[in-house]
Enzyme design. Structure first.
Site, PDB file in Angstrom:
ATOM      1  N   HIS A  28      49.996  21.401  56.070  1.00 51.44           N
ATOM      2  CA  HIS A  28      51.151  20.547  55.779  1.00 51.44           C
ATOM      3  C   HIS A  28      50.779  19.500  54.723  1.00 51.44           C
ATOM      4  O   HIS A  28      50.249  18.446  55.059  1.00 51.44           O
ATOM      5  CB  HIS A  28      51.599  19.826  57.054  1.00 51.44           C
ATOM      6  CG  HIS A  28      51.919  20.748  58.199  1.00 51.44           C
ATOM      7  ND1 HIS A  28      50.944  21.431  58.902  1.00 51.44           N
ATOM      8  CD2 HIS A  28      53.105  21.100  58.761  1.00 51.44           C
ATOM      9  CE1 HIS A  28      51.526  22.161  59.839  1.00 51.44           C
ATOM     10  NE2 HIS A  28      52.829  21.983  59.778  1.00 51.44           N
ATOM     11  N   GLY A 115      48.916  16.571  67.704  1.00 52.86           N
ATOM     12  CA  GLY A 115      49.591  17.804  67.305  1.00 52.86           C
ATOM     13  C   GLY A 115      50.940  17.864  67.997  1.00 52.86           C
ATOM     14  O   GLY A 115      51.980  17.950  67.327  1.00 52.86           O
ATOM     15  N   PRO A 116      50.943  17.763  69.334  1.00 56.62           N
ATOM     16  CA  PRO A 116      52.237  17.661  70.010  1.00 56.62           C
ATOM     17  C   PRO A 116      52.835  16.286  69.678  1.00 56.62           C
ATOM     18  O   PRO A 116      52.327  15.255  70.108  1.00 56.62           O
ATOM     19  CB  PRO A 116      51.878  17.767  71.501  1.00 56.62           C
ATOM     20  CG  PRO A 116      50.481  18.323  71.525  1.00 56.62           C
ATOM     21  CD  PRO A 116      49.828  17.843  70.272  1.00 56.62           C
ATOM     22  N   LEU A 117      53.880  16.292  68.887  1.00 55.61           N
ATOM     23  CA  LEU A 117      54.443  15.037  68.371  1.00 55.61           C
ATOM     24  C   LEU A 117      54.819  14.075  69.502  1.00 55.61           C
ATOM     25  O   LEU A 117      55.301  14.494  70.554  1.00 55.61           O
ATOM     26  CB  LEU A 117      55.672  15.352  67.512  1.00 55.61           C
ATOM     27  CG  LEU A 117      55.366  16.104  66.214  1.00 55.61           C
ATOM     28  CD1 LEU A 117      56.636  16.731  65.637  1.00 55.61           C
ATOM     29  CD2 LEU A 117      54.715  15.175  65.194  1.00 55.61           C
ATOM     30  N   ASN A 182      60.132   9.400  55.899  1.00 59.77           N
ATOM     31  CA  ASN A 182      60.347  10.068  54.606  1.00 59.77           C
ATOM     32  C   ASN A 182      61.633  10.885  54.579  1.00 59.77           C
ATOM     33  O   ASN A 182      61.891  11.615  53.619  1.00 59.77           O
ATOM     34  CB  ASN A 182      59.128  10.939  54.242  1.00 59.77           C
ATOM     35  CG  ASN A 182      58.854  12.010  55.287  1.00 59.77           C
ATOM     36  OD1 ASN A 182      59.720  12.358  56.088  1.00 59.77           O
ATOM     37  ND2 ASN A 182      57.648  12.563  55.281  1.00 59.77           N
ATOM     38  N   ILE A 184      62.527  13.467  55.809  1.00 57.29           N
ATOM     39  CA  ILE A 184      62.387  14.934  55.773  1.00 57.29           C
ATOM     40  C   ILE A 184      61.610  15.374  57.004  1.00 57.29           C
ATOM     41  O   ILE A 184      60.628  14.735  57.376  1.00 57.29           O
ATOM     42  CB  ILE A 184      61.551  15.372  54.537  1.00 57.29           C
ATOM     43  CG1 ILE A 184      62.160  14.872  53.230  1.00 57.29           C
ATOM     44  CG2 ILE A 184      61.330  16.886  54.502  1.00 57.29           C
ATOM     45  CD1 ILE A 184      63.345  15.639  52.731  1.00 57.29           C
ATOM     46  N   HIS A 262      56.799  20.322  53.586  1.00 58.51           N
ATOM     47  CA  HIS A 262      56.342  19.846  54.902  1.00 58.51           C
ATOM     48  C   HIS A 262      55.239  20.758  55.442  1.00 58.51           C
ATOM     49  O   HIS A 262      54.230  20.269  55.928  1.00 58.51           O
ATOM     50  CB  HIS A 262      57.507  19.783  55.900  1.00 58.51           C
ATOM     51  CG  HIS A 262      57.034  19.772  57.321  1.00 58.51           C
ATOM     52  ND1 HIS A 262      56.780  18.610  58.003  1.00 58.51           N
ATOM     53  CD2 HIS A 262      56.696  20.784  58.168  1.00 58.51           C
ATOM     54  CE1 HIS A 262      56.304  18.912  59.201  1.00 58.51           C
ATOM     55  NE2 HIS A 262      56.251  20.225  59.328  1.00 58.51           N
ATOM     56  N   GLU A 411      57.235   9.709  83.363  1.00 58.48           N
ATOM     57  CA  GLU A 411      55.988  10.358  83.769  1.00 58.48           C
ATOM     58  C   GLU A 411      55.141  10.815  82.581  1.00 58.48           C
ATOM     59  O   GLU A 411      53.924  10.654  82.582  1.00 58.48           O
ATOM     60  CB  GLU A 411      56.293  11.560  84.685  1.00 58.48           C
ATOM     61  CG  GLU A 411      56.977  11.190  86.007  1.00 58.48           C
ATOM     62  CD  GLU A 411      58.462  10.884  85.874  1.00 58.48           C
ATOM     63  OE1 GLU A 411      59.044  11.154  84.806  1.00 58.48           O
ATOM     64  OE2 GLU A 411      59.056  10.374  86.846  1.00 58.48           O
TER      65      GLU A 411
HETATM   66  C1  LIG Z   1      56.166  18.420  70.430  1.00 55.92           C
HETATM   67  C2  LIG Z   1      56.193  19.102  69.104  1.00 55.92           C
HETATM   68  N1  LIG Z   1      57.275  19.813  68.770  1.00 55.92           N
HETATM   69  C3  LIG Z   1      57.319  20.476  67.598  1.00 55.92           C
HETATM   70  C4  LIG Z   1      56.249  20.432  66.745  1.00 55.92           C
HETATM   71  C5  LIG Z   1      56.273  21.245  65.469  1.00 55.92           C
HETATM   72  N2  LIG Z   1      56.419  20.323  64.318  1.00 55.92           N
HETATM   73  C6  LIG Z   1      55.361  19.907  63.620  1.00 55.92           C
HETATM   74  S1  LIG Z   1      55.797  18.822  62.419  1.00 55.92           S
HETATM   75  C7  LIG Z   1      57.421  18.958  62.816  1.00 55.92           C
HETATM   76  C8  LIG Z   1      58.473  18.205  62.053  1.00 55.92           C
HETATM   77  C9  LIG Z   1      58.128  16.805  62.011  1.00 55.92           C
HETATM   78  O1  LIG Z   1      58.599  16.198  60.867  1.00 55.92           O
HETATM   79  P1  LIG Z   1      58.024  14.763  60.531  1.00 55.92           P
HETATM   80  O2  LIG Z   1      57.539  14.164  61.773  1.00 55.92           O
HETATM   81  O3  LIG Z   1      59.087  14.048  59.797  1.00 55.92           O
HETATM   82  O4  LIG Z   1      56.795  15.070  59.615  1.00 55.92           O
HETATM   83  P2  LIG Z   1      56.844  15.232  58.041  1.00 55.92           P
HETATM   84  O5  LIG Z   1      57.887  16.255  57.752  1.00 55.92           O
HETATM   85  O6  LIG Z   1      57.188  13.930  57.479  1.00 55.92           O
HETATM   86  O7  LIG Z   1      55.482  15.719  57.681  1.00 55.92           O
HETATM   87  C10 LIG Z   1      57.603  19.810  63.880  1.00 55.92           C
HETATM   88  C11 LIG Z   1      58.920  20.112  64.465  1.00 55.92           C
HETATM   89  C12 LIG Z   1      55.144  19.680  67.138  1.00 55.92           C
HETATM   90  N3  LIG Z   1      54.048  19.593  66.396  1.00 55.92           N
HETATM   91  N4  LIG Z   1      55.156  18.993  68.313  1.00 55.92           N
END
Ligand SMILES: Cc1ncc(C[n+]2csc(CCOP(=O)(O)OP(=O)(O)O)c2C)c(N)n1
Length: 682
Positions: A28, A115-117, A182, A184, A262, A411
């Site tokens: 990315h 990694g898990p957002l 950003n 996006i 991205h 939780e």
């Molecule tokens: C819990 C979770 N769901 C989905 C993803 C897959 N994922 C990775 S980045 C992303 C989009 C996030 O966009 P953003 O946070 O705006 O990052 P940018 O595009 O600015 O790099 C997704 C859906 C993930 N890593 N974690």
């Protein structure tokens, strides 16, 4: 201030990030290119750390939330000398220290696996709590800051609600979060999925919020200065940044602000990799370079950081000299050593629920362990973490002299915070709720297991015997699910999670002993709501001594006279049911019966085969009884064994009725065993 070299360094981070992804043909680049300006200023002008000693306990910390932006972090840490150009060239390759998403490696400056957002910034909140906790005990010289970096994805994840709420109610002014806004994300632009006013949302929670141009060095610097002066509340810096900053296409036209950058190499996304590198001042034929002026600048930064850290280290040494005994204590806390406790001396009442037994232990811990934090997600009086709370108090804004976190009903947030507390170091952490809600926590439990954090998860109301609350509150499949992590090894070859379901009060003492002494992985304690009859003491022994055998994962709780005709295996409260069934089988059917208490199959599997066979020989029929799915015990009964377990969700009724209706009685054990033996002998 002249920002020439700072901006060159940010461009250098953009070049390295784009080059890593291009070479790996995966990753990315866009977000990393947009966030470069912030991370560069943070690591040069604000973050206090020792580049030659990244694990120094009193460093500021940086927690990345969007792990997909790992190229930005690796590039930054290459400038500070913690990674080599060779290593970042091997981005995402087998055996490289630069995996796709950052994996915990404090010595190199990776504070958390991400990694898990959403989880990364929540772990930062845990670390900020740990820092406040230690400062309240050892002095305000423990004043390091916790920085975190979030993106649109992290803000959208539900966990950010709990994180935002808790950071502000606790007034975590040692927490500074940068939001890389950003506009996006992966599949869409942000406006397509949200119209929320994020600034107003965080303000409503009580955060200090600033919105700036996140690619402007002066604006970033000013915001960070202001954030560092803010007291009584956490700070959010919303940085409006440009996705793929500096990217251009074949015609040299801007290729910024594109979803496509991205998640794929610039070249694949439609930009020109070579032209973009040239546009950013790099050499398209050899992009993996650190510009000479940037290298010189970072040499100075490195020297200065080491010098500043040395000054602080000297101050700490003087504090240690004038406070010798707290100093020893603090060192011990950071060593992560388990407290030395004689668990045999912690008395339990007879025939109580294992959650009540756990409360006795937690009360003991509250009075005897000075560095333990316990949390509950608004169930402290049910999950019996109130045993701990009784001897301390909950954290309050400005007062971290207590040791209890009332996390509210969140939780997943609580579990990620617990991970962050453990990551910070110096503190032992446990958190509790009902077992059925472990479902809400699983993503953080998984990361805990992956990182090998010694978090203790206390899960009570471990079976359908929750009773009247009905199936929504009755775990059935949860034990099978969570035990899968016992079968999964972490990268150090250990079972990634230790799962313990003790069979009676004293086995709960042993389970807590195992949990506290397990400093290498998380531990789950599955505890009963209802009272359980104690396992009888073996002749000439004590119940504690007998129960100590649980440290081998499974042991013979009651043996037969001579070779058994049948072995009953169970864990938790079903052991007592098996014991009652065994008595009947002997009295009424003349069978020789052995009962095995198997607190953890995973641990049992790690024992020498000879021990395993001595407990569960392979030539004797084995019958398992579980309040979970039969698969929970399938591995222990073997291919010719039989497990009686739940076949459906639970039901709403008093638990004794449920035991009757669902077959968890001594009588049904007799019936099931007879049926099984008849089948077995065919
Ligand atoms: C819990 C979770 N769901 C989905 C993803 C897959 N994922 C990775 S980045 C992303 C989009 C996030 O966009 P953003 O946070 O705006 O990052 P940018 O595009 O600015 O790099 C997704 C859906 C993930 N890593 N974690």
């Amino acid at each position: 201030m002249d920002n020439t070299v700072i901006n060159r360094a940010a461009d250098n981070i953009r070049i390295l990030s784009a080059a890593m992804v291009e070479k790996a043909k995966s990753g990315h680049p866009g977000g990393a290119m947009g966030g470069a300006d912030f991370i560069n200023i943070l690591y040069t002008e604000f973050l206090n750390y020792d580049p030659s000693d990244m694990a120094w306990p009193f460093r500021d910390r940086f927690f990345l939330d969007p792990g997909h932006m790992s190229p930005m972090l690796y590039s930054q840490l290459t400038l500070t000398g913690n990674f080599t150009l060779e290593e970042i060239k091997n981005f995402r390759q087998w055996g490289s220290p630069t995996p796709g998403h950052p994996e915990l490696e404090v010595k190199r400056g990776i504070e958390n696996t991400s990694g898990p957002l959403g989880q990364g910034h929540t772990m930062a909140i845990g670390a900020a709590i740990a820092a406040k906790f230690l400062a309240a005990r050892f002095g305000n010289w423990i004043d390091h800051k916790i920085y975190t970096y979030i993106s649109d994805g992290g803000v959208q994840e539900e966990i950010s609600q709990g994180a935002g709420r808790i950071a502000s109610i606790l007034g975590l002014d040692n927490l500074i979060m940068f939001y890389d806004s950003n506009d996006i994300q992966l599949s869409t632009e942000t406006w397509e999925v949200t119209i929320e006013d994020t600034e107003m949302k965080y303000k409503a929670w009580g955060w200090e919020v600033m919105t700036i141009n996140g690619n402007d060095a002066d604006a970033i610097r000013n915001a960070l200065k202001k954030a560092n002066q803010t007291s009584g509340r956490p700070t959010l810096i919303i940085g409006k940044t440009i996705m793929g900053k500096g990217a251009v296409d074949d015609n040299g036209q801007s290729f910024e602000r594109k979803c496509s950058t991205h998640g794929m190499p610039l070249g694949e996304a439609g930009a020109s990799f070579k032209k973009s590198i040239a546009h950013l001042g790099g050499d398209p034929e050899n992009p993996f370079q650190i510009f000479q002026d940037v290298a010189d600048y970072y040499t100075k930064v490195r020297e200065q950081k080491i010098k500043q850290a040395a000054e602080k280290k000297n101050k700490i040494v003087s504090w240690e000299k004038s406070n010798p005994s707290p100093a020893v204590k603090l060192k011990l806390f950071f060593s992560g050593t388990a407290p030395s406790i004689d668990y045999s001396k912690i008395a339990q009442k007879e025939n109580i629920a294992t959650r009540a037994a756990s409360a006795t232990l937690l009360s003991y811990f509250a009075q005897n362990i000075d560095n333990m934090i316990v949390a509950s997600a608004d169930l402290s009086n049910s999950d019996k973490t109130d045993g701990f709370l009784k001897y301390t108090k909950a954290f309050r804004k400005g007062d971290f002299s207590g040791a209890f976190l009332q996390a509210g009903v969140s939780e997943l947030t609580m579990a990620a915070i617990a991970n962050g507390i453990a990551l910070h170091g110096g503190v032992i952490v446990a958190c509790g709720t009902f077992f059925v809600f472990s479902d809400y926590m699983k993503p953080a439990v998984r990361l805990s297991a992956l990182m090998g954090l010694p978090v203790k998860f206390i899960w009570t109301h471990d079976a359908f015997r929750v009773g009247e609350d009905g199936p929504t509150h009755q775990p059935v499949e949860q034990e099978a699910q969570i035990r899968l992590l016992e079968h999964l090894k972490n990268h150090h070859g250990k079972n990634s999670l230790l799962v313990l379901r003790p069979a009676d009060a004293i086995e709960t003492n042993v389970a807590w002993k195992m949990a506290m002494e397990n400093t290498e992985t998380p531990t789950a304690l599955l505890l009963s709501r209802q009272n359980i009859n104690d396992i009888p003491v073996k002749p000439g022994s004590t119940r504690f001594n007998d129960a100590l055998e649980a440290t081998k994962g499974a042991y013979v709780a009651k043996d037969s006279n001579g070779t058994p005709d049948i072995i009953l295996v169970a864990n938790g409260s079903e052991v007592a049911t098996c014991l009652a069934g065994a008595e009947k089988l002997t009295a009424e059917k003349g069978l020789k019966v052995r009962v095995v208490s198997a607190i953890s199959e995973g641990l049992f599997r790690n024992q020498p085969k000879a021990y395993q066979k001595s407990v569960l020989p392979d030539n004797i029929p084995i019958f398992g009884l579980t309040a979970g799915l039969p698969v929970t015990l399938q591995g222990l009964v073997g291919p010719f064994g039989k497990v009686f377990g739940m076949q459906s969700f639970g039901f709403s009724a008093p638990y004794k009725i449920l035991d009757e209706k669902l077959g968890y009685t001594a009588e049904n054990v007799v019936k099931q065993v007879e049926m099984y033996l008849a089948e077995y002998k065919k």
